[in-house]
Design an enzyme around this catalytic site. Structure first.
Site, PDB file in Angstrom:
ATOM      1  N   LYS A   1     -79.822 -25.465  19.550  1.00 60.49           N
ATOM      2  CA  LYS A   1     -79.384 -26.531  20.469  1.00 60.49           C
ATOM      3  C   LYS A   1     -80.555 -27.423  20.873  1.00 60.49           C
ATOM      4  CE  LYS A   1     -75.053 -24.959  22.389  1.00 60.49           C
ATOM      5  NZ  LYS A   1     -74.211 -24.916  23.611  1.00 60.49           N
TER       6      LYS A   1
ATOM      7  N   LYS B   1     -70.301 -21.237   9.531  1.00 59.46           N
ATOM      8  CA  LYS B   1     -68.953 -20.974  10.010  1.00 59.46           C
ATOM      9  C   LYS B   1     -68.274 -22.280  10.424  1.00 59.46           C
ATOM     10  CE  LYS B   1     -69.767 -20.246  14.968  1.00 59.46           C
ATOM     11  NZ  LYS B   1     -69.529 -19.348  16.101  1.00 59.46           N
TER      12      LYS B   1
ATOM     13  N   LYS C   1     -66.510 -26.192  16.003  1.00 59.01           N
ATOM     14  CA  LYS C   1     -65.928 -27.377  16.638  1.00 59.01           C
ATOM     15  C   LYS C   1     -66.963 -28.470  16.874  1.00 59.01           C
ATOM     16  CE  LYS C   1     -66.026 -25.029  21.157  1.00 59.01           C
ATOM     17  NZ  LYS C   1     -65.229 -24.628  22.318  1.00 59.01           N
TER      18      LYS C   1
END
Length: 334
Positions: free
Chosen positions: A115, A197, A200
């Site tokens: 992040k 994976k 979203k």
């Protein structure tokens, strides 16, 4: 005592659109747990603040996610369903746990590194403390089992370390949680890059199927899904893309992967991809209809959340009162 149900805790952030991967890997698996365990399912809205949010969108997404939980089978009469920020003890316990967490172990967290790269202009302390708040979420309810995927193992390990460290310093206080894993579906891959994976936050809309996508969008995304150079519908390590699609088909249709391989033997990828899309549509359309119905019933959702916050709050107060006594804080005079 053997008949006492163990406690399970899990939660999802109300950011972005909940994906088919979120559903098959997590939310879908929560429903059967409700009869076997004491389940607490939370919308972890405080976690979402590590990235700048549009306030009105965050509020709407939070309520929409509550409706989606219920539409997916979470029963508020069987499980405790609540919003994280409605139980103030989450943030209070996180501060106490900060005092036993070390900067070195937080710096090593993979999600903090990821992040920080993605949001280089907003590397805030919330990004670093995110795993401590997650540990607070878990430990606050004396959670024994946490449904997780492989990408969350590091966070659960920190929660275990903090529980054991606190218990060693102040005497037994927290249950030390263990992972609850699933045999399949825990890591549905991107439709465009099977090395990651389905997420979203993926900027490529063709990589992700949202639970709220209409049937045309779902069919289009599976039609564009990556495959490989041959035409065999077979589950194998060297066929990651087809294996991913087979997993999705199996979980949505209820047919085993072996039977699916037999069904599509000798048939082209086009026919197989359409079948995967049809199986997904059959699963998500009833969820979408129920989610929309529930989202429109604000009085019902508010009642569910009030009940959930009261139930969770009682458990949270019990743990936090014990923690405050252990560390030497003067308890409130009631």
């Amino acid at each position: 005592m053997d008949n006492v149900k163990k406690t399970v805790f899990s939660g999802v952030q109300p950011t972005g659109k909940i994906t088919l991967g979120n559903y098959l890997g997590a939310i879908r698996n929560w429903t059967p747990l409700q009869d076997e365990y004491n389940c607490l399912y939370c919308v972890v809205d405080l976690h979402s603040l590590t990235v700048a949010q549009v306030p009105a969108e965050l509020r709407k997404n939070t309520m929409d996610l509550v409706a989606l939980y219920i539409a997916c089978g979470i029963d508020p009469n069987k499980s405790t369903l609540f919003i994280q920020s409605h139980v103030h003890q989450h943030a209070e316990l996180a501060w106490i746990l900060d005092t036993v967490a070390y900067i070195g172990e937080l710096n090593r967290m993979t999600q903090f590194k990821d992040k920080s790269r993605k949001h280089a202009d907003n590397i805030n302390m919330g990004l670093m403390n995110y795993p401590v708040l997650m540990a607070s979420d878990i430990l606050l309810y004396q959670t024994e089992l946490v449904p997780i995927g492989k990408d969350q193992t590091q966070h659960l390990e920190l929660a275990r370390d903090l529980a054991e460290r606190f218990n060693g310093r102040y005497s037994d206080t927290f249950a030390v949680p263990e992972a609850l894993t699933y045999k399949s579906g825990s890591s549905i891959k991107s439709l465009q890059d099977t090395s990651v994976k389905m997420s979203k936050s993926d900027p490529n809309e063709n990589a992700v199927v949202s639970l709220m996508d209409d049937k045309d969008a779902i069919a289009r995304k599976f039609k564009r899904a990556v495959t490989d150079c041959d035409t065999a519908v077979r589950f194998a390590e060297d066929k990651a893309a087809i294996s991913n699609l087979l997993t999705i088909y199996s979980l949505c249709s209820g047919e085993s992967i072996e039977k699916a391989e037999f069904r599509f033997a000798g048939k082209g990828y086009g026919e197989f991809k359409q079948a995967v899309a049809d199986a997904v549509i059959a699963v998500v359309e009833p969820i979408q209809a129920e989610q929309k119905r529930l989202a429109a019933d604000k009085a019902y959702l508010e009642g569910v959340l009030k009940q959930g916050a009261e139930q969770a709050g009682r458990l949270a107060r019990r743990t936090l009162d014990k923690v405050y006594r252990k560390v030497g804080l003067v308890g409130r005079f009631r």
